[in-house]
Design an enzyme around this catalytic site. Structure first.
Site, PDB file in Angstrom:
ATOM      1  N   GLU A  15       0.986  -1.118  -0.167  1.00  0.00           N
ATOM      2  CA  GLU A  15      -0.118   0.121   0.096  1.00  0.00           C
ATOM      3  C   GLU A  15       0.937   1.372  -0.030  1.00  0.00           C
ATOM      4  O   GLU A  15       0.683   2.154   0.821  1.00  0.00           O
ATOM      5  CB  GLU A  15      -0.955  -0.006   1.220  1.00  0.00           C
ATOM      6  CG  GLU A  15      -1.955  -0.927   0.908  1.00  0.00           C
ATOM      7  CD  GLU A  15      -3.114  -1.116   2.207  1.00  0.00           C
ATOM      8  OE1 GLU A  15      -4.146  -1.355   1.794  1.00  0.00           O
ATOM      9  OE2 GLU A  15      -2.492  -1.169   3.383  1.00  0.00           O
ATOM     10  N   GLU A  30      -4.061 -10.313   0.492  1.00  0.00           N
ATOM     11  CA  GLU A  30      -4.976 -10.240   1.713  1.00  0.00           C
ATOM     12  C   GLU A  30      -6.556 -10.336   1.351  1.00  0.00           C
ATOM     13  O   GLU A  30      -6.914 -10.040   0.557  1.00  0.00           O
ATOM     14  CB  GLU A  30      -4.893  -8.741   2.512  1.00  0.00           C
ATOM     15  CG  GLU A  30      -3.512  -8.401   2.749  1.00  0.00           C
ATOM     16  CD  GLU A  30      -3.388  -6.730   3.137  1.00  0.00           C
ATOM     17  OE1 GLU A  30      -4.755  -6.360   3.593  1.00  0.00           O
ATOM     18  OE2 GLU A  30      -2.495  -6.347   3.314  1.00  0.00           O
TER      19      GLU A  30
END
Length: 975
Positions: A421, A491
């Site tokens: 991220e 994820e």
């Protein structure tokens, strides 16, 4: 006295975007058979300052007076040892975003250690080898002195840094001084979803480096699956010889040799002991032969596509934070192996290097992630993101190099990850290019690269089931390159609180489409901090001005490493052996990628109404991966009692392994023989008035005016009534940024947490008592017409509930069942799903059987209290002097507090047992999903407001005491 300008100059390194100065080039981490080492872990002297320039650096000089300084344990975090407080944020920086500047209020810890060299420590060499001082992890920026000489400074909290210190060492009285700043320019690159915990939290070690030491080396050990040979080449900075006795290898460094070998895989982690011998030292090697390739659009190892059944793992201990010892790391690996986990993504930084040794030894695939995340820049639309700013690229490349060079010799590492991220930018491209050039034997991963320009896999997080299926079928709208690459959910299945739901539905997709190569559950462990008043603390419990609450508690383990129901569910969903069948036969399918089934044996049990009446073993063929076989089950025992019968077949370890003992259950399945038998009751008893407003029907005593049940036999009860509310789970409440509907807030807005019950009629007939009600929230025209019909055969009492919705219900119900209170209950026995909790989309691990527990042990101790503890598919249950039977089944929950009290609690310590045990006997429950960060429950698991009916049969147990205490009624809030 220094001026303010001088002080600013002295601390300029804190806000410098460079990775630091004075450190040695990164290299492989290894232990030596010859070279001395000295651990500097232990008790250090410590002083905390409010700002980076509050104190000068005179403390680094030998003889500095440290009277009044504190004692601090290293490795450790000072905020977990009584100095300041931890801070939790998910992605928002806890300081103003003005890169590379950081606040003046910058907690700074001065660490001091005085040490002597062992008597046999060698004299430093003249060639510069001498000795190296190694720091394995310091958050977030450190300047280091030895005996008054400044060695340099560094950033990169979860990465190793070394200094050459040979000429500076003294036989005794060496003074090692380290100044650690909580905030630095490096903090902008470390915005991972975690606690901000400053300190020297990994090992500090002094390493002797004799003349001719190995310095650095790279073990290349590939495997050719076509002919079964492995090729070994060890490139070393210093020439030497490589020997592997078991393979007859004895070659110079840099020279390849090809021999027949047994390959390494996560399922069969075969390692060969070897030795690198240079002029100055011998270095033990543990060599695993394996080849990682991108082949026909799939990630293959040793020529075989791999299905990752993984977890994301932050390093965590509830008392020591990220300062983990070897045994804690081993406990993690053993728990993973025992729960069928085969892969780890080291979110979002390289782990302690000992963890990778354990992954090599026990067998886990590893995505090794660089210490990089700039997630907080999303608040500015990624403006000023360091990964797209050339000034920061040297720091990014330094982090990539320190990750790869440290961990390059681990066979368990199959993919490098650029970070997490951090948006997109030129710096990430530079990292990917450097890694591809340095180590072409592995693949590169990065989820944020949505065009797959720099990566070898198409990676997403929290994509819902429908999108994952489209990707599996090649129908997703990504770039052509993305569509040609393997897909990973780096994820998914956010394991926050009760959940995650939908695991089995994801796994079916992974197994149906070859391109879908699995995923990594977020995440391994709850990051609760042990707290004397709160049990486990989370964000906001330390007075943080900015925090993200219990979002830090989203693991498959509770903070104390007890497995959650989510981990038990995950183990079942990803089990490597499928066991199915029909009455009389069982089909066994090997779902391993590499191993056959020779390490397992099959056991069977023939069970009636949850009791085993016969058991034995079955011969299990050594099925190759993806092979199946049908096996005949023995004939049922001729003297087996009548009842609900089934076969339970288990695949267990046939002998001890390094990670679990003989008999450990790897997989199981149940094969029904007969159907559930609902209780049969012929109504014969009549409702009979007994004076004083009492009405009796069989064993039931009722209030004649309201029709409310007050006792069953000698057991006093709080009258059962319809219940549609549950204490919302983290997944019910959802994440604010999710586009899907968040049911928890919708339910509250509708008022389902405060419904009222209106009595419309009480009717007597010859063999029934009927109570008509309307259940509805205030300020709404929605309602549920509810009819309770009671009948009895004189010994038992049947309740039939009929529910008819009124109005335009656009949202599902949380639950649909009855709540009833008992004056006391402790032991609980039931025939149904168990031993743990289960909900509609989390029930794969619920095994049908006969179970026992206490009321207290039925509770699941989620760090933030919420709906929990339901046992699914219950045929009958006995507790508190009652037997309760379902027609056909129900879901059972029992608690010593009300739903309202559970809903209001923020920590486990908020819950105090009351005088009443509250039972929830549910006809149906809404699904769980993983909308705390992922998708909500799939539509089949929605509990729609539709006409429904269900029945329960109550009867007093023979040992029911007389003269019960009347339980306390529900709070007035519920109407």
């Amino acid at each position: 006295m220094r001026t303010a300008a001088a002080e600013a100059t002295a601390t300029a390194y804190v806000e410098d975007v460079s990775p630091g100065s004075g450190t040695l080039p990164p290299r492989a981490r290894y232990t030596s058979s010859d070279a001395k080492s000295l651990s500097l872990n232990g008790s250090w002297r410590f002083r905390l300052s409010d700002t980076a320039d509050a104190e000068d650096d005179s403390f680094a000089e030998p003889g500095h007076d440290t009277d009044g300084w504190a004692e601090l344990t290293v490795p450790g975090h000072w905020v977990l040892q009584g100095h300041g407080s931890p801070i939790y944020t998910n992605h928002r920086y806890p300081f103003p975003v003005d890169p590379p500047r950081v606040p003046t209020e910058n907690p700074t810890g001065d660490h001091l250690r005085v040490f002597d060299l062992p008597g046999d420590w060698p004299v430093p060499d003249d060639d510069g080898c001498g000795a190296v001082l190694r720091f394995d992890g310091v958050e977030s920026c450190a300047r280091v002195w030895l005996n008054g000489t400044c060695l340099g400074e560094f950033k990169g909290s979860r990465l190793p840094h070394e200094f050459a210190v040979g000429p500076l060492l003294r036989p005794a009285g060496n003074v090692l001084a380290v100044r650690v700043h909580q905030w630095s320019a490096g903090s902008y690159l470390e915005d991972q979803d975690q606690w901000w915990l400053p300190g020297i939290f990994r090992d500090v070690t002094l390493l002797h480096q004799p003349r001719g030491c190995a310095r650095d080396f790279f073990v290349h050990a590939s495997y050719d699956h076509r002919d079964g040979t492995g090729t070994l080449r060890v490139d070393s900075d210093v020439a030497g010889r490589v020997t592997v006795p078991a393979l007859g290898i004895d070659v110079p460094t840099g020279e390849p040799v090809t021999v027949p070998v047994t390959p390494w895989s996560a399922e069969e982690p075969h390692l060969y002991d070897g030795l690198l011998a240079t002029e100055g030292e011998r270095v033990p090697l543990r060599v695993g032969f394996r080849t990682v390739k991108l082949s026909d659009g799939l990630i293959t190892v040793n020529g075989t596509p791999v299905l990752f059944k993984g977890v994301n793992r932050h390093e965590w201990h509830p008392e020591r934070g990220r300062a983990l010892d070897l045994e804690t790391m081993r406990e993690d690996v053993l728990l993973m192996k025992r729960h069928n986990v085969n892969a780890v993504r080291t979110s979002h930084y390289p782990p302690h290097p000992d963890f990778l040794d354990l992954c090599d030894e026990y067998g886990l695939w590893v995505i090794d992630e660089c210490d990089l995340e700039t997630h907080g820049f999303t608040e500015q639309g990624w403006r000023d993101n360091p990964v797209d700013d050339d000034r920061w690229t040297p720091a990014l490349l330094d982090r990539a190099a320190r990750t790869v060079e440290r961990d390059k010799n681990h066979p368990s590492v199959v993919l490098w990850s650029l970070g997490n991220e951090a948006g997109t930018g030129r710096g990430l491209t530079a990292m990917a290019e450097w890694i591809h050039g340095r180590d072409p034997s592995r693949l590169v991963h990065y989820e944020g690269d949505h065009t797959c320009r720099d990566t070898d896999v198409h990676s997403r997080m929290y994509a819902d089931h429908a999108e994952v299926e489209r990707i599996g079928r090649g129908l997703d709208g990504g770039t052509r390159k993305c569509r040609e690459l393997p897909f990973l959910l780096c994820e998914y299945a956010h394991a926050m609180g009760n959940g995650p739901g939908g695991l089995a539905d994801y796994q079916r997709l992974f197994e149906a489409h070859a391109r879908l190569q699995g995923g990594f559950v977020w995440e391994w462990i709850d990051h609760g901090i042990a707290h004397p008043e709160l049990g486990f603390a989370y964000g906001g419990d330390f007075g943080e001005e900015l925090h993200d609450g219990n979002f830090v508690c989203d693991g498959l383990l509770f903070p104390d490493r007890r497995p959650s129901p989510g981990l038990t569910e995950f183990k079942k969903v990803i089990e490597p052996v499928a066991i199915t069948g029909t009455d009389g036969s069982v089909r066994v399918t090997n779902k391993y990628d590499f191993a056959d089934l020779s390490a397992l044996r099959l056991t069977w049990a023939y069970q009636v109404d949850g009791e085993t009446v016969a058991s034995g073993t079955l011969p299990l063929p050594a099925l190759a991966p993806r092979e199946s076989a049908g096996l005949d089950l023995p004939a049922p025992p001729p003297d087996a009692p009548a009842g609900e019968a089934l076969w339970t077949v288990r695949a267990v370890l046939a002998s001890d392994t390094p990670w679990a003992p003989e008999g450990h259950v790897v997989a199981w399945g149940q094969i029904p023989v007969s159907e559930t038998r609902p209780p049969y009751l012929t109504p014969t008893a009549r409702p009979t008035p007994h004076g004083d407003g009492v009405l009796v029907l069989g064993p039931g005593t009722f209030d004649a005016r309201t029709g409310a049940l007050t006792a069953i036999g000698g057991v006093a009860v709080v009258a059962p009534r319809l219940d549609v509310w549950r204490a919302t789970t983290d997944n019910d409440d959802g994440a604010a940024w999710q586009p899907e509907r968040r049911f928890g807030p919708l339910w509250r807005r509708l008022g389902l947490h405060r419904v009222r019950h209106r009595l419309d009629a009480v009717e007597h007939t010859d063999h029934a008592l009927t109570v008509r009600t309307r259940v509805a929230p205030a300020a709404s025209d929605l309602g549920l017409r509810t009819v309770y019909r009671w009948t009895s055969d004189g010994q038992r009492l049947r309740l039939t509930v009929s529910v008819a919705p009124e109005g335009d219900w656009t949202v599902p119900l949380p639950r649909l069942g009855i709540r009833i209170g008992l004056s006391s209950a402790d032991r609980v026995e039931w025939f149904g799903g168990g031993p743990g909790e289960a909900y509609p989309d989390t029930g794969a691990a619920a095994e049908l059987g006969r179970w026992q527990s206490t009321v207290d042990d039925l509770q699941t101790p989620y760090v933030r209290p919420q709906e929990n503890g339901a046992r699914a598919g219950v045929r009958w249950a006995e507790l508190g002097g009652l037997r309760i039977e379902g027609d056909p089944v129900f879901s059972l929950t029992a608690r010593r507090w009300t739903t309202e009290q559970l809903d209001a609690a923020t920590h486990r310590t908020d819950l105090s047992p009351g005088d009443t045990v509250w039972l929830h006997l549910d006809h149906a429950l809404h699904g769980i999903g993983s909308q705390s960060c992922g998708p909500g429950p799939l539509p089949p698991y929605h509990l729609r407001a539709e006409p429904a009916g269900f029945s329960l049969v109550f009867s007093p147990l023979p040992t029911t005491p007389t003269g019960p205490t009347t339980p306390t009624g529900p709070p007035a809030l519920t109407g």
